[in-house]
Design a protein around this motif. Sequence first.
Motif, mmCIF file in Angstrom:
data_model
loop_
_atom_site.group_PDB
_atom_site.id
_atom_site.type_symbol
_atom_site.label_atom_id
_atom_site.label_comp_id
_atom_site.label_asym_id
_atom_site.label_seq_id
_atom_site.Cartn_x
_atom_site.Cartn_y
_atom_site.Cartn_z
ATOM 1 N N PHE A 35 1.772 11.724 -7.674
ATOM 2 C CA PHE A 35 1.578 12.775 -8.659
ATOM 3 C C PHE A 35 0.167 13.351 -8.625
ATOM 4 O O PHE A 35 -0.308 13.896 -9.611
ATOM 5 C CB PHE A 35 1.911 12.250 -10.058
ATOM 6 C CG PHE A 35 3.354 11.845 -10.209
ATOM 7 C CD1 PHE A 35 4.337 12.802 -10.414
ATOM 8 C CD2 PHE A 35 3.727 10.520 -10.109
ATOM 9 C CE1 PHE A 35 5.675 12.440 -10.529
ATOM 10 C CE2 PHE A 35 5.057 10.136 -10.228
ATOM 11 C CZ PHE A 35 6.035 11.103 -10.438
ATOM 12 N N THR A 36 -0.501 13.223 -7.501
ATOM 13 C CA THR A 36 -1.804 13.863 -7.313
ATOM 14 C C THR A 36 -1.594 15.272 -6.755
ATOM 15 O O THR A 36 -0.489 15.621 -6.311
ATOM 16 C CB THR A 36 -2.682 13.048 -6.355
ATOM 17 O OG1 THR A 36 -1.989 12.912 -5.111
ATOM 18 C CG2 THR A 36 -2.978 11.660 -6.928
ATOM 19 N N ALA A 37 -2.661 16.062 -6.742
ATOM 20 C CA ALA A 37 -2.548 17.439 -6.245
ATOM 21 C C ALA A 37 -2.175 17.476 -4.768
ATOM 22 O O ALA A 37 -1.429 18.357 -4.320
ATOM 23 C CB ALA A 37 -3.863 18.182 -6.479
ATOM 24 N N ASP A 38 -2.661 16.500 -4.001
ATOM 25 C CA ASP A 38 -2.380 16.449 -2.566
ATOM 26 C C ASP A 38 -2.056 15.005 -2.174
ATOM 27 O O ASP A 38 -2.916 14.263 -1.714
ATOM 28 C CB ASP A 38 -3.585 16.957 -1.771
ATOM 29 C CG ASP A 38 -3.312 16.995 -0.264
ATOM 30 O OD1 ASP A 38 -2.153 16.767 0.126
ATOM 31 O OD2 ASP A 38 -4.265 17.245 0.491
ATOM 32 N N PRO A 39 -0.799 14.556 -2.380
ATOM 33 C CA PRO A 39 -0.446 13.163 -2.103
ATOM 34 C C PRO A 39 -0.708 12.725 -0.669
ATOM 35 O O PRO A 39 -0.909 11.535 -0.410
ATOM 36 C CB PRO A 39 1.056 13.121 -2.421
ATOM 37 C CG PRO A 39 1.265 14.233 -3.391
ATOM 38 C CD PRO A 39 0.323 15.318 -2.938
ATOM 39 N N ALA A 40 -0.719 13.658 0.263
ATOM 40 C CA ALA A 40 -0.943 13.287 1.660
ATOM 41 C C ALA A 40 -2.356 12.778 1.899
ATOM 42 O O ALA A 40 -2.585 11.941 2.785
ATOM 43 C CB ALA A 40 -0.643 14.476 2.566
ATOM 44 N N VAL A 73 0.873 -1.185 0.000
ATOM 45 C CA VAL A 73 0.000 0.000 0.000
ATOM 46 C C VAL A 73 0.905 1.229 0.000
ATOM 47 O O VAL A 73 1.805 1.336 0.838
ATOM 48 C CB VAL A 73 -0.926 0.002 1.230
ATOM 49 C CG1 VAL A 73 -1.709 1.303 1.303
ATOM 50 C CG2 VAL A 73 -1.873 -1.198 1.178
ATOM 51 N N PRO A 74 0.722 2.148 -0.929
ATOM 52 C CA PRO A 74 1.668 3.262 -1.047
ATOM 53 C C PRO A 74 1.486 4.315 0.038
ATOM 54 O O PRO A 74 0.375 4.613 0.472
ATOM 55 C CB PRO A 74 1.339 3.845 -2.425
ATOM 56 C CG PRO A 74 -0.118 3.528 -2.612
ATOM 57 C CD PRO A 74 -0.317 2.184 -1.963
ATOM 58 N N ARG A 75 2.585 4.885 0.436
ATOM 59 C CA ARG A 75 2.586 6.057 1.300
ATOM 60 C C ARG A 75 2.571 7.302 0.421
ATOM 61 O O ARG A 75 2.762 7.222 -0.799
ATOM 62 C CB ARG A 75 3.834 6.045 2.185
ATOM 63 C CG ARG A 75 3.914 4.839 3.128
ATOM 64 C CD ARG A 75 5.244 4.770 3.820
ATOM 65 N NE ARG A 75 6.335 4.535 2.876
ATOM 66 C CZ ARG A 75 7.587 4.301 3.237
ATOM 67 N NH1 ARG A 75 7.920 4.292 4.520
ATOM 68 N NH2 ARG A 75 8.518 4.096 2.326
ATOM 69 N N PRO A 76 2.360 8.479 1.006
ATOM 70 C CA PRO A 76 2.477 9.703 0.198
ATOM 71 C C PRO A 76 3.827 9.754 -0.510
ATOM 72 O O PRO A 76 4.863 9.467 0.085
ATOM 73 C CB PRO A 76 2.339 10.810 1.231
ATOM 74 C CG PRO A 76 1.494 10.213 2.309
ATOM 75 C CD PRO A 76 1.926 8.782 2.395
ATOM 76 N N GLY A 77 3.798 10.093 -1.788
ATOM 77 C CA GLY A 77 5.020 10.105 -2.575
ATOM 78 C C GLY A 77 5.317 8.807 -3.282
ATOM 79 O O GLY A 77 6.380 8.671 -3.896
ATOM 80 N N GLU A 78 4.384 7.844 -3.221
ATOM 81 C CA GLU A 78 4.601 6.545 -3.839
ATOM 82 C C GLU A 78 3.426 6.137 -4.723
ATOM 83 O O GLU A 78 2.298 6.614 -4.561
ATOM 84 C CB GLU A 78 4.809 5.462 -2.772
ATOM 85 C CG GLU A 78 6.050 5.626 -1.928
ATOM 86 C CD GLU A 78 6.206 4.512 -0.902
ATOM 87 O OE1 GLU A 78 7.329 4.323 -0.429
ATOM 88 O OE2 GLU A 78 5.194 3.845 -0.575
#
Length: 475
Positions: free
Chosen positions: A268-273, A250-255
């Motif tokens: 690469f979304t507007a708000d990866p968090a 499961v990806p973390r922000p930035g993955e």
Amino acid sequence: MDAEEVTTSPWDGLPVCVAGLGVSGRAAARVLAARGARVTAVDARDGDEQRARAAELEERGVAVRLGDGETLPEGTGLVVTSPGWRPDAPLLAAAAAAGVEIIGEVELAWRLRPEDAAPWLAVTGTDGKTTVVRMLACMLTAAGHKALAVGNVGTPIVEAVAEEYDVLAVELSSYQLHWSSSLAPLAAAVLNIAPDHLDWHGSMDAYVAAKAKIFAPGTVAVYNADDDTSTALAERAGGARRRAGFTLRVPRPGELGVVEELLVDRAFTADPASEAAELAALADVRPFAPHNVANALAAAGLARAFGVPPEAVREGLRSFVPDPHRIQHVADVAGVAYVNDSKATQPHAAAASLAAYESIVWIAGGLLKGLDVDDLVRSCAGRLRGAVLMGRDRHRIAEALARHAADVPVVDVADTDTGAMDRVVTAAAGLARPGDTVLLAPVGASFDMFANYPARGDAFIAAVGRLAAGDPRAS
């Protein structure tokens, strides 16, 4: 044209030696000659094929020297070497001693790009490069871009850079990167790192250092978060514009990663968090195997770095046609699946292939090139129903099986004639049970018995076909 309008190419009159008359060498010689360079192409071989190639180049103004690949032509100002030439080759060593710059076709292509050249999305790694650039090209095309897969595949890159493309998907080997110094892709991926080509590079450190060149300053670094070396290279890439990992977790922000049955993007979304984009389903990845899911995620990371929308990632994966000899399902015979992964020519590739199946009759052997197979055999021992060994270094695999999988039945096929693969497949069929997979994942190079790995794979496919048809040659 007025005199002041005449422009002079920086290549005009430059004495260049092109080392090797392979595909990339001939392309480099043609392009340089067209730019006005004084090109001498050399090759150690002097057969009918080389003479035909020489004649074609000579018609374009290239001087060709056959039968001597060791002597540096007098007055050479630049050497463009083919990827297979080792750094310690006499001609290259002489150039280095004389202070003559040595570059490869990829570096030459980068220097030849026009001002408005298409950006590069580059891929390197021990395994999976060709699959990733082909997947990537499909995603880019699905997004409406004029794109091409180049580098180690398809059109020579020195020719592709002269054409009008929106973007190039570039496969780069460690050899090509070794002879590069200035290339800076828009985004680049290091898929994985395992020992390979150490005889060429001289050490594992040198091999890794060559791969590391792909993360140039200003590049988006796409790395394998499940591979320690790939991750470390991205972390050390101080000039990277940004970093994006890919993982089977499961990806973390930035993955980018996997959530249940979906490939998702949190890089690469507007708000990866707090935001994830659904890219595709696991079922869209063909052929399905864990390492091929990783390939799809790497390609998606590069595509997303270029601005490709999620729906084009999915469409690209669905339109992708896998190359042969890479976990290629051949047939089901008597409830047993037969899979051709002749491209698995070293332990890292074979491990990925073996991890894709639960109960395996393993066909292995060939030239191990000094690589150790103990860790591979230890890791896959619990999946093995049996093993059939062929080729020159089969005894080393047999010894590893005796140490780590002593209860696994092993059949040794010493034959090297044209019917050897029929005997190998028949022996594997005798060990298999319904629900098993007979897997050709040789872990070694093919040159002891076959012209190349495709010829070995073709022999396996033909033998399985005869087995299915009840041909007596397969009994």
